[in-house]
Enzyme design. Structure first.
Site, PDB file in Angstrom:
ATOM      1  N   CYS A 287       5.192  45.446 -13.886  1.00 50.52           N
ATOM      2  CA  CYS A 287       4.433  44.213 -14.108  1.00 50.52           C
ATOM      3  C   CYS A 287       3.954  44.050 -15.547  1.00 50.52           C
ATOM      4  CB  CYS A 287       3.247  44.166 -13.150  1.00 50.52           C
ATOM      5  SG  CYS A 287       3.744  44.302 -11.425  1.00 50.52           S
TER       6      CYS A 287
ATOM      7  N   HIS B 184      -5.165  40.487 -16.450  1.00 45.09           N
ATOM      8  CA  HIS B 184      -4.116  40.803 -15.481  1.00 45.09           C
ATOM      9  C   HIS B 184      -4.517  40.209 -14.129  1.00 45.09           C
ATOM     10  CE1 HIS B 184      -0.626  42.834 -14.000  1.00 45.09           C
ATOM     11  NE2 HIS B 184      -1.302  43.649 -13.204  1.00 45.09           N
TER      12      HIS B 184
ATOM     13  N   LYS C 186      -3.055  34.083 -12.397  1.00 46.64           N
ATOM     14  CA  LYS C 186      -2.521  34.465 -11.093  1.00 46.64           C
ATOM     15  C   LYS C 186      -3.281  33.825  -9.935  1.00 46.64           C
ATOM     16  CE  LYS C 186      -0.676  38.975 -12.556  1.00 46.64           C
ATOM     17  NZ  LYS C 186      -1.200  39.052 -13.950  1.00 46.64           N
TER      18      LYS C 186
ATOM     19  N   HIS D  50       1.481  36.443  -8.615  1.00 42.51           N
ATOM     20  CA  HIS D  50       1.911  37.509  -9.523  1.00 42.51           C
ATOM     21  C   HIS D  50       3.426  37.470  -9.699  1.00 42.51           C
ATOM     22  CE1 HIS D  50       2.151  41.062 -11.743  1.00 42.51           C
ATOM     23  NE2 HIS D  50       1.502  41.926 -10.968  1.00 42.51           N
TER      24      HIS D  50
ATOM     25  N   GLU E 204     -10.118  46.600 -14.055  1.00 44.71           N
ATOM     26  CA  GLU E 204     -10.017  45.787 -15.264  1.00 44.71           C
ATOM     27  C   GLU E 204     -11.399  45.359 -15.741  1.00 44.71           C
ATOM     28  OE1 GLU E 204      -7.239  42.267 -17.203  1.00 44.71           O
ATOM     29  OE2 GLU E 204      -7.359  42.419 -15.020  1.00 44.71           O
TER      30      GLU E 204
ATOM     31  N   PHE F  90       2.888  49.209 -12.163  1.00 45.43           N
ATOM     32  CA  PHE F  90       3.131  50.440 -11.417  1.00 45.43           C
ATOM     33  C   PHE F  90       3.622  51.514 -12.374  1.00 45.43           C
ATOM     34  CE2 PHE F  90       4.069  48.749  -6.829  1.00 45.43           C
ATOM     35  CZ  PHE F  90       2.763  48.308  -6.751  1.00 45.43           C
TER      36      PHE F  90
END
Length: 413
Positions: A165, A305, A337, A342, A316, A401
């Site tokens: 991502c 994010h 998002k 996403h 975050e 990830f």
């Protein structure tokens, strides 16, 4: 030490669940439009998650021939069309530049999974002669960059990033460094993804990563809300044209913003989860600001994010507090998002584009669906409505990830 050259943004485009093209996507986000709906690309009746952020009105034939479309997976169609639009937006005429100094870095997190699934179904009959000769070039991730470079005759760096991502952010950051240190004058960079397929959705659902708010999908992506339960998988592309400042100035290019800094780090903690205190994300933001030559007082906006996952949003938030300390309450933060879900490997590309648009228009798109803030998420997330405000410099964050992190710093010019 070699003097860094300045890097500016001269062209952009986006294909998202709320718009086809830059203007449509930007206006939709400023207006808080929601792009999440029931999955229509396959029968999701038996899936725990039955919704996604789909790009419904995209027609690759707007820019590609039928023959080209047949040889490209959907993710590739997104990336190439978006790249073509970004180049068009930049006003670059390849016949008037040194094409050996222009390159492409457009990546994807998953790549041609739609074609892989279809081909695996054909191969289940154990007939290798049925496999298309285009199967491999239809699915491998570097073929967005490869095809686009061939179409335009761009003979400079030709590569792609694949970092889950964080792909779009890393693609743009690494492209900027190729310009900074003299390997190219122009780079077309970003990300593309088309992951709304049975195995992809099932895989993320099995990992308990997706929201299961099937009764109200439009309210499923809700970053920092206490009732968030996972992210919403989506598709699309975001691409920008980066250019060395003097090169752009000499040809009279419109300049949206300057890319001042790029930071990256690894959590070294867990395969899918963030380090609990956001240490890796904080190091990444600090690195980007240091690379940009800025301190926390210079940054007015953070495009987060902001995935709407229980652990990610807290991590975050803690990272922002660690990096910005007393000023963390003064930074405007929002999540694209919340509206588009996403886009995995394309997320950083789209969000970088929207960060630059925020600077260019001096407007921050809102975070929608933030109805009841998580007590552990207590910063200014620009809830509900867009905000017109001074933005001198802005950060765009992506985390993926494997504990891979990326941050970009853009500024007014």
């Amino acid at each position: 030490m070699t003097q860094k050259r300045r890097v500016v943004v001269t062209g952009m485009s986006a294909i998202t669940p709320v718009g086809i093209g830059l203007d449509e996507s930007w206006q939709a986000m400023v207006n808080g439009k929601n792009g999440i709906e029931a999955i229509s690309q396959f029968d999701a009746t038996d899936f725990s998650c039955k919704f996604a952020g789909q790009v419904n009105d995209f027609d690759p034939l707007c820019e590609l021939s039928p023959k080209e479309v047949r040889k490209m997976d959907r993710f590739m169609q997104f990336g190439i069309v978006c790249g073509k639009w970004a180049i068009e937006d930049s006003g670059i005429d390849v016949s008037k530049i040194d094409a050996t100094r222009a390159g492409v870095n457009i990546g994807s997190g998953i790549g041609g999974i739609k074609t892989i699934e279809a081909t695996a179904g054909q191969f289940s009959e154990n007939n290798p002669k049925r496999i298309s000769p285009f199967y491999i070039p239809m699915t491998i991730i570097n073929m967005i960059s490869g095809n686009l470079s061939i179409m335009y005759g761009l003979q400079g760096p030709n590569l792609c990033s694949v970092t889950a991502c964080t792909t779009g952010t890393h693609s743009i950051g690494e492209a900027s460094r190729l310009i900074e240190y003299g390997d190219a004058d122009i780079m077309v960079a970003g990300g593309a993804e088309a992951p709304i397929t049975p195995t992809s959705v099932a895989g993320f659902a099995s990992a308990k990563a997706l929201s299961t708010r099937n009764a109200e999908p439009a309210h499923a992506s809700r970053p920092w809300d206490r009732d968030r339960d996972g992210f919403v998988i989506s598709e699309g592309s975001g691409v920008m044209v980066l250019e060395e400042y003097e090169h752009a100035y000499a040809r009279g290019a419109r300049i949206y913003a300057e890319l001042l800094g790029f930071g990256l780090s690894g959590d070294a903690y867990h395969m899918t989860g963030p380090s609990p205190g956001g240490e890796g994300a904080s190091r990444c933001m600090n690195s980007a600001m240091q690379n940009a030559g800025l301190n926390t007082d210079d940054v007015d906006y953070l495009n987060a994010h902001g995935t709407s996952t229980p652990l990610g949003d807290i991590a975050e938030t803690l990272a922002v507090k660690s990096s910005f300390k007393d000023r963390s309450k003064d930074i405007a933060i929002s999540s694209n998002k919340s509206m588009i879900g996403h886009l995995l490997g394309a997320a950083g590309g789209v969000e970088a584009v929207m960060t630059v648009m925020s600077i260019y228009e001096q407007t921050i798109p809102p975070t929608i669906n933030l109805e009841n803030s998580d007590p552990e998420c207590d910063l200014d997330y620009v809830p509900g409505q867009a905000r017109s405000t001074r933005i001198r410099a802005a950060l765009s964050n992506s985390f993926g990830f494997g504990g891979t992190n990326g941050s970009l710093v853009f500024s007014r010019i």
